[in-house]
Design an enzyme around this catalytic site. Sequence first.
Site, short mmCIF file in Angstrom:
data_model
loop_
_atom_site.label_atom_id
_atom_site.label_comp_id
_atom_site.label_asym_id
_atom_site.label_seq_id
_atom_site.Cartn_x
_atom_site.Cartn_y
_atom_site.Cartn_z
N PHE A 142 0.81 -1.22 0.00
CA PHE A 142 0.00 0.00 0.00
C PHE A 142 0.84 1.27 0.00
O PHE A 142 0.30 2.38 0.10
CB PHE A 142 -0.96 0.00 1.20
CG PHE A 142 -0.30 -0.17 2.55
CD1 PHE A 142 0.33 0.90 3.19
CD2 PHE A 142 -0.30 -1.40 3.19
CE1 PHE A 142 0.93 0.75 4.43
CE2 PHE A 142 0.30 -1.57 4.44
CZ PHE A 142 0.92 -0.49 5.05
N THR A 202 -5.77 0.72 13.60
CA THR A 202 -5.48 1.22 12.25
C THR A 202 -6.71 1.15 11.36
O THR A 202 -7.03 2.11 10.64
CB THR A 202 -4.34 0.38 11.61
OG1 THR A 202 -3.24 0.36 12.52
CG2 THR A 202 -3.91 0.96 10.28
N ASN A 232 -7.54 6.98 7.52
CA ASN A 232 -7.89 6.73 8.91
C ASN A 232 -7.62 7.90 9.85
O ASN A 232 -7.35 7.71 11.04
CB ASN A 232 -7.25 5.42 9.39
CG ASN A 232 -5.73 5.48 9.33
OD1 ASN A 232 -5.16 6.50 8.98
ND2 ASN A 232 -5.09 4.39 9.70
N HIS A 290 -2.40 10.05 12.44
CA HIS A 290 -1.17 9.30 12.63
C HIS A 290 -0.63 9.58 14.02
O HIS A 290 -0.73 10.69 14.52
CB HIS A 290 -0.11 9.73 11.61
CG HIS A 290 1.28 9.31 12.00
ND1 HIS A 290 1.75 8.04 11.78
CD2 HIS A 290 2.27 9.96 12.65
CE1 HIS A 290 2.99 7.95 12.27
NE2 HIS A 290 3.33 9.10 12.80
#
Length: 138
Positions: free
Chosen positions: A58, A92, A113, A116
Amino acid sequence: MSERTFSIIKPDAVRKGYTGAILAEIEKGGFQICAIKKLSISKKQAEGFYAVHSARPFFSSLTDFMSSGPIVMMVLEKGNAIADLRKLMGATNPANAEEGTIRKQFAGSIEENAIHGSDAPETAAFEIGYWFAGYELV
Ligand code: ATP
Ligand code: MG
């Protein structure tokens, strides 16, 4: 003992207008904001920041996403800041995140999401130094 960690409000959350709500969660969580700035980063800068993930499938999609719009980056301080921020963020994948966590409330997918947070003292030191100069930390 007080500890510093590094955090980013990711482009998805900034785009959706969640910056203020996420900052409120962070302050409610007892974190002091030592430094904060809003900026857009290049794909190259995102690749340097996420270099530990360069072999992951990814990686290209993640670095496209992180350079897709403005983000808000911060240095946060409190006792046990690194672990406590990870807890406040949630898993996550927001589908697995606990009720009340930032990702449960504001994240859309495993990639987009919302936030961080550094995962260890060494990564926190690297990430703070990657984005902030010493004189910018209050
Ligand atoms: P972060 O490092 O951003 O705080 P994390 O530590 O919870 O998140 P990592 O495993 O370090 O998760 O992955 C870094 C980021 O890469 C994730 O936050 C997410 O945006 C993206 N990511 C992780 N796993 C996947 C996946 N399977 N598919 C797409 N993107 C992913
Ligand atoms: Mg990580």
